[in-house]
Design a protein around this motif. Structure first.
Motif, PDB file in Angstrom:
ATOM      1  N   ALA A  54       1.050  -0.848   0.037  1.00 41.63           N
ATOM      2  CA  ALA A  54       0.189   0.071  -0.099  1.00 41.63           C
ATOM      3  C   ALA A  54       0.228   0.807   0.231  1.00 41.63           C
ATOM      4  O   ALA A  54       0.025   2.030  -0.041  1.00 41.63           O
ATOM      5  N   ARG A  58       1.111   4.339  -3.245  1.00 37.93           N
ATOM      6  CA  ARG A  58       0.519   5.589  -2.528  1.00 37.93           C
ATOM      7  C   ARG A  58       0.791   7.027  -3.395  1.00 37.93           C
ATOM      8  O   ARG A  58       1.819   7.181  -4.001  1.00 37.93           O
ATOM      9  N   VAL A 104      -4.203   4.766   0.997  1.00 42.45           N
ATOM     10  CA  VAL A 104      -4.480   4.290   1.718  1.00 42.45           C
ATOM     11  C   VAL A 104      -5.831   4.510   2.517  1.00 42.45           C
ATOM     12  O   VAL A 104      -6.242   5.813   3.427  1.00 42.45           O
TER      13      VAL A 104
END
Length: 438
Positions: A54, A58, A104
């Protein structure tokens, strides 16, 4: 209450948190953001592998859609006038885009979010860059990339028409992003804001621009806390490209648990009762989305259907029309006592929210803007924030905007007046020339 009733547990998957589930729910989206602080609740990511994936993705740009163009400075001025904002600094036309990007969620899991990216027409090369974080909304279209010629887009057009590249995050669960909105969750507001900057940095070269390294950060109401969260992350070096250039939050509830909630519970006329109902209900619902606050809405609300008003589908007028008129009609005795004496997940969440002005020394120029007689965010929030910064050795100043109004609201009026003030201040901090590099 005219709200369709559906089993809360079936619709939202809400349940008493087991030890294993509590681990996942208690993770701050900003765990990787320096200055977000340790999580007062159980803290661990769901897995190191998913967290790493994640984090690495990003800010990835998924799509960019041109929303509208204001072809000339006159068009920008007309747009601002129609939205109730000061057109005095409009020197350029504006191109507006909706960016969809990877970020996220409040538990650190991969998701997507959207935001507005506005650029001044006729300027190319490296542009001074503003991040603006908007105030509270309940419907997912109450976001900058979803509306035009309204209160939400005035700041973005103001900054862009004055020569700034400007990003305005919609936040999680608003705009075209997934899920529901974790209102007043500063860590996820921070990650959503930072990741929009990253997406804009990737998109800007397609338009012949690049973004300045030092970001000028501002935000209004809910967005004032989000702005401080982003400023803290930028100063801490959480992005290798961007740093903090200046901070200008407006009318924030910086001491949300210590000052704002007691003020709305007091019912002494300082805060407008209608908005007291909104913020009391939204606090319980939104904090429960990130941390376990209650097992079922009927524990805290006399009518548990109140929780469904904040699902991102109901409009502001629908919500206001359905909410009770008094706190006694809204809350159970337990719900009122929980707000008055937070514990468990609510207390843990408020400790994080209330740290935006504490335990860090801001090094960039910083001004806190407020309006006398603010009927939604008590001005004691600003006083507490300034005192906390001063205690930590930060040099910040408070700008009193006076008793301003916008359609009878001093709170909203503070955003309009402050936008004009902040545009002028930011303009003195950066030289607005194409290709200006630091």
């Amino acid at each position: 209450m005219a709200v369709a009733r559906t089993s809360y547990r079936r619709r939202y998957g809400h349940r008493r948190v087991t030890t294993a589930v509590a681990v996942a729910l208690a993770i701050l989206a900003g765990a990787g953001v320096a200055g977000a602080g340790p999580d007062p609740g159980p803290a661990s990511r769901t897995s190191a592998a998913s967290s790493s994936d994640a984090t690495s993705r990003r800010g990835t740009l998924l799509s960019a859609e041109r929303l509208y163009t204001l072809a000339s400075p006159e068009d920008s001025a007309a747009e601002l006038t129609a939205s109730g904002y000061d057109p005095g600094a409009a020197r350029h036309g504006v191109d507006a885009y909706r960016l969809l990007y990877r970020t996220v969620d409040a538990q650190g899991r991969p998701t997507t979010a959207s935001g507005l990216f506005t650029l001044p027409r006729g300027l190319h090369g490296r542009l001074p860059t503003v991040s603006f974080a908007h105030g509270t909304g309940v419907h997912r279209v109450d976001a900058p990339s979803m509306q035009r010629k309204v209160f939400l887009t005035g700041p973005s057009v103001s900054y862009a028409s004055a020569g700034f590249a400007t990003v305005a995050p919609d936040y999680l669960g608003m705009g075209t992003g997934r899920g529901t909105h974790p209102w007043m969750d500063v860590p996820s507001e921070t990650t959503a804001s930072l990741d929009l900057l990253r997406a804009a940095r990737r998109f800007a070269p397609r338009t012949g621009r690049t973004l300045d390294r030092d970001i000028l950060v501002t935000g209004f109401s809910q967005g004032a806390s989000a702005a401080l969260g982003l400023g803290r992350a930028l100063q801490a070096g959480e992005d290798r490209h961007f740093g903090l250039g200046a901070l200008a939050p407006v009318s924030g509830a910086y001491d949300f648990g210590g000052t704002q909630i007691p003020a709305l519970l007091a019912g002494d006329g300082e805060l407008e009762p209608r908005w007291g109902m909104v913020y009391a209900a939204y606090t319980l619902v939104a904090f429960d989305r990130v941390r376990d606050v209650y097992d079922d809405p009927d524990e805290v609300f006399r009518d548990p259907a109140v929780a469904e008003l904040f699902d991102g589908v109901h409009t502001g007028p629908q919500m206001l029309g359905a909410l009770p008129r008094t706190l006694d009609e809204l809350l159970t005795p337990y719900g009122r006592d929980l707000l008055a004496h937070p514990k468990g997940g609510l207390a843990a969440g408020l400790r994080v929210t209330d740290r935006v002005c504490k335990d860090w020394k801001v090094k960039a120029p910083t001004r806190l803007y407020m309006a006398r007689g603010d009927e939604q965010a008590t001005v004691r929030n600003t006083a507490r924030c300034a005192a906390a910064f001063h205690a930590g050795g930060s040099e910040v100043s408070v700008v009193d905007l006076g008793a301003v109004d916008h359609q009878t609201s001093r709170h909203l009026g503070s955003n309009v007046r402050a936008t004009a003030e902040v545009v002028r201040w930011f303009s003195t901090l950066r030289t607005l020339r194409p290709g200006n590099a630091r």
